[in-house]
Design a protein around this motif. Structure first.
Motif, PDB file in Angstrom:
ATOM      1  N   LEU A 163       0.803  -1.221   0.000  1.00  0.00           N
ATOM      2  CA  LEU A 163       0.000   0.000   0.000  1.00  0.00           C
ATOM      3  C   LEU A 163       0.834   1.267   0.000  1.00  0.00           C
ATOM      4  N   ALA A 164       2.002   1.232   0.624  1.00  0.00           N
ATOM      5  CA  ALA A 164       2.834   2.441   0.738  1.00  0.00           C
ATOM      6  C   ALA A 164       4.283   2.016   0.925  1.00  0.00           C
ATOM      7  N   GLU A 165       5.195   2.915   0.569  1.00  0.00           N
ATOM      8  CA  GLU A 165       6.619   2.669   0.770  1.00  0.00           C
ATOM      9  C   GLU A 165       7.231   3.845   1.522  1.00  0.00           C
ATOM     10  N   ASP A 166       8.501   3.692   1.879  1.00  0.00           N
ATOM     11  CA  ASP A 166       9.208   4.713   2.661  1.00  0.00           C
ATOM     12  C   ASP A 166       8.523   4.993   3.988  1.00  0.00           C
ATOM     13  N   VAL A 167       7.956   3.941   4.574  1.00  0.00           N
ATOM     14  CA  VAL A 167       7.349   4.052   5.896  1.00  0.00           C
ATOM     15  C   VAL A 167       8.442   3.866   6.947  1.00  0.00           C
ATOM     16  N   LEU A 168       8.468   4.737   7.936  1.00  0.00           N
ATOM     17  CA  LEU A 168       9.480   4.659   8.993  1.00  0.00           C
ATOM     18  C   LEU A 168       8.973   3.926  10.226  1.00  0.00           C
ATOM     19  N   GLY A 169       7.676   3.880  10.422  1.00  0.00           N
ATOM     20  CA  GLY A 169       7.154   3.190  11.593  1.00  0.00           C
ATOM     21  C   GLY A 169       5.643   3.177  11.618  1.00  0.00           C
ATOM     22  N   MET A 170       5.090   2.233  12.406  1.00  0.00           N
ATOM     23  CA  MET A 170       3.644   2.174  12.608  1.00  0.00           C
ATOM     24  C   MET A 170       3.393   1.801  14.066  1.00  0.00           C
ATOM     25  N   ASN A 171       2.678   2.672  14.774  1.00  0.00           N
ATOM     26  CA  ASN A 171       2.362   2.456  16.177  1.00  0.00           C
ATOM     27  C   ASN A 171       0.859   2.273  16.327  1.00  0.00           C
ATOM     28  N   ILE A 172       0.454   1.187  16.987  1.00  0.00           N
ATOM     29  CA  ILE A 172      -0.958   0.881  17.173  1.00  0.00           C
ATOM     30  C   ILE A 172      -1.236   0.775  18.667  1.00  0.00           C
ATOM     31  N   VAL A 173      -2.218   1.540  19.136  1.00  0.00           N
ATOM     32  CA  VAL A 173      -2.588   1.560  20.546  1.00  0.00           C
ATOM     33  C   VAL A 173      -4.047   1.114  20.670  1.00  0.00           C
ATOM     34  N   TYR A 174      -4.317   0.237  21.645  1.00  0.00           N
ATOM     35  CA  TYR A 174      -5.650  -0.313  21.854  1.00  0.00           C
ATOM     36  C   TYR A 174      -6.237   0.266  23.138  1.00  0.00           C
ATOM     37  N   ILE A 175      -7.465   0.784  23.042  1.00  0.00           N
ATOM     38  CA  ILE A 175      -8.123   1.410  24.186  1.00  0.00           C
ATOM     39  C   ILE A 175      -9.332   0.573  24.570  1.00  0.00           C
ATOM     40  N   ASP A 176      -9.395   0.147  25.854  1.00  0.00           N
ATOM     41  CA  ASP A 176     -10.492  -0.712  26.291  1.00  0.00           C
ATOM     42  C   ASP A 176     -11.684   0.120  26.757  1.00  0.00           C
ATOM     43  N   LYS A 177     -12.697  -0.564  27.284  1.00  0.00           N
ATOM     44  CA  LYS A 177     -13.938   0.113  27.684  1.00  0.00           C
ATOM     45  C   LYS A 177     -13.735   1.081  28.844  1.00  0.00           C
ATOM     46  N   ASP A 178     -12.627   0.905  29.592  1.00  0.00           N
ATOM     47  CA  ASP A 178     -12.309   1.802  30.702  1.00  0.00           C
ATOM     48  C   ASP A 178     -11.330   2.903  30.281  1.00  0.00           C
ATOM     49  N   ASN A 179     -11.112   3.022  28.962  1.00  0.00           N
ATOM     50  CA  ASN A 179     -10.201   4.014  28.387  1.00  0.00           C
ATOM     51  C   ASN A 179      -8.743   3.803  28.796  1.00  0.00           C
ATOM     52  N   GLN A 180      -8.402   2.568  29.119  1.00  0.00           N
ATOM     53  CA  GLN A 180      -7.018   2.209  29.406  1.00  0.00           C
ATOM     54  C   GLN A 180      -6.321   1.837  28.094  1.00  0.00           C
ATOM     55  N   GLU A 181      -5.100   2.333  27.901  1.00  0.00           N
ATOM     56  CA  GLU A 181      -4.359   2.081  26.669  1.00  0.00           C
ATOM     57  C   GLU A 181      -3.351   0.950  26.865  1.00  0.00           C
ATOM     58  N   LEU A 193     -13.410  -7.276  21.949  1.00  0.00           N
ATOM     59  CA  LEU A 193     -12.659  -6.363  21.097  1.00  0.00           C
ATOM     60  C   LEU A 193     -12.366  -5.065  21.854  1.00  0.00           C
ATOM     61  N   PRO A 194     -11.296  -4.375  21.478  1.00  0.00           N
ATOM     62  CA  PRO A 194     -11.064  -3.055  22.099  1.00  0.00           C
ATOM     63  C   PRO A 194     -12.166  -2.084  21.693  1.00  0.00           C
ATOM     64  N   LYS A 195     -12.348  -1.062  22.520  1.00  0.00           N
ATOM     65  CA  LYS A 195     -13.372  -0.063  22.240  1.00  0.00           C
ATOM     66  C   LYS A 195     -12.988   0.773  21.037  1.00  0.00           C
ATOM     67  N   ARG A 196     -11.731   1.158  20.978  1.00  0.00           N
ATOM     68  CA  ARG A 196     -11.230   1.898  19.824  1.00  0.00           C
ATOM     69  C   ARG A 196      -9.734   1.639  19.669  1.00  0.00           C
ATOM     70  N   ILE A 197      -9.221   1.980  18.486  1.00  0.00           N
ATOM     71  CA  ILE A 197      -7.816   1.729  18.155  1.00  0.00           C
ATOM     72  C   ILE A 197      -7.251   2.975  17.503  1.00  0.00           C
ATOM     73  N   ARG A 198      -6.068   3.379  17.950  1.00  0.00           N
ATOM     74  CA  ARG A 198      -5.395   4.549  17.388  1.00  0.00           C
ATOM     75  C   ARG A 198      -4.154   4.088  16.627  1.00  0.00           C
ATOM     76  N   ILE A 199      -4.090   4.467  15.351  1.00  0.00           N
ATOM     77  CA  ILE A 199      -2.977   4.064  14.486  1.00  0.00           C
ATOM     78  C   ILE A 199      -2.205   5.299  14.060  1.00  0.00           C
ATOM     79  N   THR A 200      -0.888   5.252  14.230  1.00  0.00           N
ATOM     80  CA  THR A 200      -0.024   6.348  13.793  1.00  0.00           C
ATOM     81  C   THR A 200       1.019   5.791  12.831  1.00  0.00           C
ATOM     82  N   ILE A 201       1.056   6.329  11.624  1.00  0.00           N
ATOM     83  CA  ILE A 201       2.021   5.907  10.606  1.00  0.00           C
ATOM     84  C   ILE A 201       3.005   7.051  10.377  1.00  0.00           C
TER      85      ILE A 201
END
Length: 233
Positions: A163-181, A193-201
């Motif tokens: 899908l993409a090149e020259d990527v330096l990193g990918m960070n994925i954080v999972y947040i549960d129902k209590d908003n704990q990461e 499943l986690p409540k939400r997921i934050r992806i940083t590329i």
């Protein structure tokens, strides 16, 4: 008298030559400055254009990731399930971080339309991970993989797409129902499943790297799976 006129003539010729050389030098300096300014402006424009195109591309990629993850699927919790049954709805988020950066990966079951007529409307395993570029150490391809065949666990024979090149990193954080990461998630253990997921590329674009972040909300995160008695979560 003739000698005086001769000396005056020679002096004028000397001044004329000096003035000519000075004018050439000034012109050369001015031309150098103009060229340097032009090429610097050109490089800046090209850098901005390249960064803009890269940003637009990664935004499209991020939209694809968010859509896939937002459609994560688990069955309704109307009965107890065995480990093998739960593994058919795998959701595995793996953390891979060191001093050089984040290279996280994620594999999950989704109902998102993959854009392929023969697979439209189905339930498939999808995933995202980074694959190192052979020609440029420290940079990666962002790979999307999927497998719509019936299987348990994470697929060992997926179809892959760059899908993409020259990527330096990918960070994925999972947040549960209590908003704990947390940095990792396994449906087999958490049974939800986690409540939400934050992806940083992070990408290399232009003169400086830049980041694009997106957040996916999972509507089915309220479903708590149940294991058959005697099997540990």
């Amino acid at each position: 008298m003739r000698r005086s006129l001769f000396h005056i003539s020679q002096s004028r010729r000397g001044f004329t030559l000096i003035e000519l050389l000075l004018a050439i030098t000034i012109a050369a300096i001015a031309l150098t400055i103009v060229n340097a300014t032009f090429f610097q402006s050109h490089r800046t424009i090209e850098s901005v254009r390249e960064q803009r195109e890269t940003y637009q591309m990664v935004r499209i990629v991020m939209d694809r990731i968010i859509k896939d993850i937002s459609c994560c699927y688990v069955p309704s919790a109307d009965r107890d399930m065995s480990d093998d049954e739960i593994s058919m709805y795998r959701f595995v988020g793996e953390n891979d971080s060191d001093n050089e950066g984040d290279r996280d990966s994620i594999y999950f079951t989704t109902t998102a339309d993959l854009g392929l007529p023969s697979l439209s409307g189905g339930i498939c395993e999808a995933g995202y991970y980074l694959k190192e570029m052979e020609e440029d150490e420290g940079r990666y391809y962002l790979i999307r993989r999927d497998d719509c065949t019936f299987h348990t666990g994470v697929s060992e024979t997926p179809r892959e797409m760059e899908l993409a090149e020259d990527v330096l990193g990918m960070n994925i954080v999972y947040i549960d129902k209590d908003n704990q990461e947390v940095d990792e998630w396994d449906l087999q253990d958490k049974l939800v499943l986690p409540k939400r997921i934050r992806i940083t590329i992070t990408l290399a674009g232009g003169e400086e790297p830049f980041e694009v972040t997106g957040t996916a909300f999972l509507p089915l995160s309220s479903i708590q799976l149940k294991k058959v008695q005697g099997e540990q979560p």
